[in-house]
Design a protein around this motif. Structure first.
Motif, PDB file in Angstrom:
ATOM      1  N   ASP A  23       6.037   2.645  15.021  1.00 50.43           N
ATOM      2  CA  ASP A  23       6.154   3.999  15.766  1.00 50.43           C
ATOM      3  C   ASP A  23       5.913   5.135  14.800  1.00 50.43           C
ATOM      4  N   ILE A  24       5.476   4.741  13.703  1.00 55.88           N
ATOM      5  CA  ILE A  24       4.919   5.869  12.682  1.00 55.88           C
ATOM      6  C   ILE A  24       3.527   5.735  12.322  1.00 55.88           C
ATOM      7  N   LYS A  25       2.737   6.971  11.928  1.00 58.89           N
ATOM      8  CA  LYS A  25       1.539   6.844  11.459  1.00 58.89           C
ATOM      9  C   LYS A  25       1.374   6.411   9.919  1.00 58.89           C
ATOM     10  N   ASP A  26       0.158   6.059   9.615  1.00 63.29           N
ATOM     11  CA  ASP A  26      -0.138   5.774   8.442  1.00 63.29           C
ATOM     12  C   ASP A  26       0.141   6.991   7.501  1.00 63.29           C
ATOM     13  N   ASP A  32       2.140  10.244   2.490  1.00 69.57           N
ATOM     14  CA  ASP A  32       2.831  11.258   2.178  1.00 69.57           C
ATOM     15  C   ASP A  32       3.984  10.908   1.233  1.00 69.57           C
ATOM     16  N   ALA A  33       4.377  10.027   1.553  1.00 68.89           N
ATOM     17  CA  ALA A  33       5.837   9.400   0.773  1.00 68.89           C
ATOM     18  C   ALA A  33       5.252   8.853  -0.576  1.00 68.89           C
ATOM     19  N   MET A  81      11.731   0.126  -5.450  1.00 64.00           N
ATOM     20  CA  MET A  81      11.333   0.540  -4.042  1.00 64.00           C
ATOM     21  C   MET A  81      11.320   2.015  -4.019  1.00 64.00           C
ATOM     22  N   CYS A  82      10.328   2.514  -3.477  1.00 65.61           N
ATOM     23  CA  CYS A  82      10.355   4.085  -3.031  1.00 65.61           C
ATOM     24  C   CYS A  82      11.475   4.417  -2.099  1.00 65.61           C
ATOM     25  N   PRO A  83      12.259   5.214  -2.367  1.00 65.31           N
ATOM     26  CA  PRO A  83      13.263   5.600  -1.390  1.00 65.31           C
ATOM     27  C   PRO A  83      12.834   6.245  -0.181  1.00 65.31           C
ATOM     28  N   GLN A 124       2.131   9.852  -2.034  1.00 62.32           N
ATOM     29  CA  GLN A 124       1.804  10.861  -2.865  1.00 62.32           C
ATOM     30  C   GLN A 124       2.897  11.709  -3.639  1.00 62.32           C
ATOM     31  N   HIS A 125       4.116  11.846  -2.809  1.00 68.32           N
ATOM     32  CA  HIS A 125       5.232  12.580  -3.525  1.00 68.32           C
ATOM     33  C   HIS A 125       5.664  11.984  -4.531  1.00 68.32           C
ATOM     34  N   ASP A 126       5.811  10.432  -4.441  1.00 70.39           N
ATOM     35  CA  ASP A 126       6.401   9.573  -5.319  1.00 70.39           C
ATOM     36  C   ASP A 126       5.549   9.482  -6.633  1.00 70.39           C
ATOM     37  N   LEU A 127       4.168   9.444  -6.486  1.00 69.43           N
ATOM     38  CA  LEU A 127       3.425   9.344  -7.333  1.00 69.43           C
ATOM     39  C   LEU A 127       3.307  10.649  -8.394  1.00 69.43           C
ATOM     40  N   ILE A 128       3.614  11.751  -7.720  1.00 70.52           N
ATOM     41  CA  ILE A 128       3.657  12.868  -8.751  1.00 70.52           C
ATOM     42  C   ILE A 128       5.157  12.989  -9.351  1.00 70.52           C
TER      43      ILE A 128
END
Length: 603
Positions: free
Chosen positions: A585-588, A593-594, A575-577, A596-600
């Motif tokens: 209640d959150i946007k796509d 962002d989570a 799982m991506c932490p 993209q950061h994880d991919l890098i």
């Protein structure tokens, strides 16, 4: 060293449904197209029933047929005259689930009260269901977690037996005194029960396992567990009492048990093709009047499998009979075959469904209300039917069998080579090379293709049903334009509960399909259909289980878990932490962002 491809499972916790062709009846072929690509052409004729009929029972003399409707919207008990083939009475129930049984004298009809945790006792007077009395098993949900399922009554009407799907137990009851005589703990949730011919033993299908429990009724204890297939549900004992038939939903099989020694003497495969793939969902059984023919309901194949069982242990397939959508129960009355079709005979769009632009939420979402009966909420949209079919002769059965295969989009050839064109980067055969290194699986939930992408002119859709067009969903439209439109992508799900299972496993078990309507109707019951309950898992697991077995890396961004917490063992450590689970209640962009950061930093 063998190089494995990198597989990224990227989920937004949404399910995209594609209703690319026009559902409904094709007048030239007389077939009814379903949103999953399958077609219907039910044999015989049909009687309209209620929402999700799960079970039916004939009275001992065959005078009455009782049907219990256990869907998301109105739940009810219907009484049918098998001779005139009309509904002679109906009672709306606040809660119900599967179990129904007549007393030997046909003066009482007992029905499960679902998560009200009681048995309803209806007097039958002048062909009508009288006011019901109740046999209480415990406090109502959520304080009490019991939910009676299968019910059977002995010949003297002195004892009633019911098994449960919430507290995994057998309750032995005195129906006249309305008193619980004994509670016997079972190894897992149960579905149905059947008395032996001499009433010395009770057989119980352990729905949450792979066994039939044998209860000695003198000691009132489990004396044996007979190994059978996965998710055993319906049980059927012949008149002599020497043969027990067990439908195994997750195995596409029927186990044939010799009750003299409680050994499985044969396992009947009910599939249309010789394949190990799951998905037929065997869940209903009936013997012909002479008990030489066994009819088996395959829920997800929309048909009956027909077998000659005149020689125990040497059963022979005779063919198939086309019925309605998701057959749940089958019975025989004289020369008539009776089949309850859980989802009826057709699908449809819901232009009058819940409208996001409405100032007032009149959807009765998850409420099971009938106040807004004109509102087309998907969970209660499809009404069941009763198929009434004359038992076919061999020539007619050949015609029926051919029609079943015509209605079926799947063929055994597709397990060897998939449809497609040469040069496509997606392999058509297992083991073929592909330039694809990463796969991103993006899921969007709760809207049909037409409601989101129906305004794309090149697609096979209906723009009159579009609610969230390009101006509202530019990201989804950009993905469809840059990659693939998927306007001819078909799925079986109606709601989130079964949808996540279809999306992650290409299958939703009978446990999922038969229990989500209860919770969506605000009638209680265990939920968590996203990995939290092993009883809901398909036999082969989910997509990440297949990746794990194949040595392919994978990662989830909010599906079947949230942040670093996984709902299922095979996703632990995958799982991506930084990626949230279900959260309206959150946007796509937060999810992107989570990822993209994880991919890098991770890959």
């Amino acid at each position: 060293m063998k190089k494995s491809y990198l597989f990224i499972l990227f989920c937004f916790l949404f399910i995209q449904k594609g209703f690319a062709q026009w559902p409904g009846k094709n007048e030239s072929t007389q077939q009814i197209l379903l949103p999953n690509g399958w077609k219907l052409s039910p044999a015989g004729y049909s009687l309209q029933l209620g929402d999700l009929p799960l079970n039916m029972q004939l009275s001992p003399s065959g005078k009455y047929l009782a049907i219990t409707n256990n869907g998301q919207s109105t739940q009810s008990l219907q009484l049918v005259d098998p001779k005139t083939e009309i509904i002679i009475d109906e009672k709306v129930l606040s809660k119900s689930w599967y179990g129904i049984a007549f007393s030997k004298d046909e003066k009482h009809l007992y029905a499960s009260g679902g998560n009200d945790n009681w048995i309803l006792d209806f007097n039958i007077v002048n062909n009508k269901l009288g006011k019901s009395d109740t046999i209480t098993l415990g406090p109502v949900w959520p304080k009490g977690k019991i939910c009676p399922a299968g019910i059977v009554v002995n010949k003297s009407n002195s004892k009633l037996f019911t098994v449960t799907k919430e507290d995994s137990a057998l309750y032995i009851i005195d129906p006249a005194a309305k008193k619980i005589l004994k509670r016997v703990q079972l190894p897992a949730i149960a579905y149905s029960c059947a008395l032996g011919a001499d009433e010395r033993k009770l057989y119980i299908s352990i729905w949450g396992g792979k066994a039939v429990a044998v209860v000695d009724l003198q000691s009132e204890s489990i004396v044996q567990q007979i190994p059978v297939g996965d998710h055993p549900n319906e049980l059927l004992i012949n008149k002599k009492g020497n043969m027990l038939y067990v439908a195994n939903a997750n195995d596409n099989t029927v186990s044939v048990v010799n009750t003299l020694n409680n050994k499985v003497i044969e396992t009947i495969s009910t599939t249309l093709y010789a394949t190990q793939l799951t998905g037929s969902t065997t869940n209903g059984l009936a013997l012909s009047s002479n008990e030489k023919t066994l009819y088996i309901a395959n829920a997800d194949n929309n048909c009956l499998a027909v077998f000659d069982v005149s020689q125990p242990g040497l059963s022979q397939s005779q063919g198939f009979i086309p019925v309605g959508w998701y057959p749940t129960s089958v019975k025989v009355s004289g020369n008539k075959i009776l089949v309850t079709n859980g989802k009826g005979n057709t699908s449809m769009a819901n232009p009058k469904g819940p409208q996001p632009i409405s100032k007032v939420d009149n959807s009765d979402y998850h409420m099971g209300s009938t106040a807004n009966s004109r509102l087309q909420y998907i969970a209660g949209l499809f009404k069941g039917t009763l198929s009434l079919i004359d038992a076919p002769n061999p020539e007619q059965l050949k015609v029926y069998t051919k029609q079943v295969y015509i209605n079926t989009p799947f063929t055994d050839k597709r397990t060897v080579i998939a449809d497609g064109e040469a040069g496509n980067p997606i392999p058509r055969k297992q083991g073929e090379k592909s330039p694809i290194k990463h796969v991103f699986y993006i899921i969007k939930e709760n809207r049909t293709y037409d409601q989101v992408l129906g305004d794309i002119k090149k697609g096979n859709g209906d723009s009159t049903l579009t609610l969230f067009g390009r101006k509202v969903t530019p990201n989804q439209h950009a993905l469809a334009g840059d990659f693939v439109l998927l306007d001819n992508f078909y799925v079986d799900a109606e709601v989130s509960a079964d949808g996540h299972n279809w999306s992650m496993a290409a299958y939703a078990t009978d446990v999922v399909e038969k229990t989500w309507p209860t919770s969506y109707g605000a009638r209680g019951g265990s939920t968590n259909f996203e990995g939290g309950r092993p009883v809901t898992y398909p036999k082969g697991g989910f997509i990440w289980d297949y990746c794990q077995r194949a040595g392919i890396s994978y990662r989830s961004y909010g599906e079947f878990g949230s942040y670093a917490k996984a709902n299922i063992k095979s996703l632990q450590g995958h799982m991506c932490p930084a990626s949230p689970g279900f959260d309206m209640d959150i946007k796509d962009q937060v999810r992107v962002d989570a990822w993209q950061h994880d991919l890098i930093h991770y890959w």
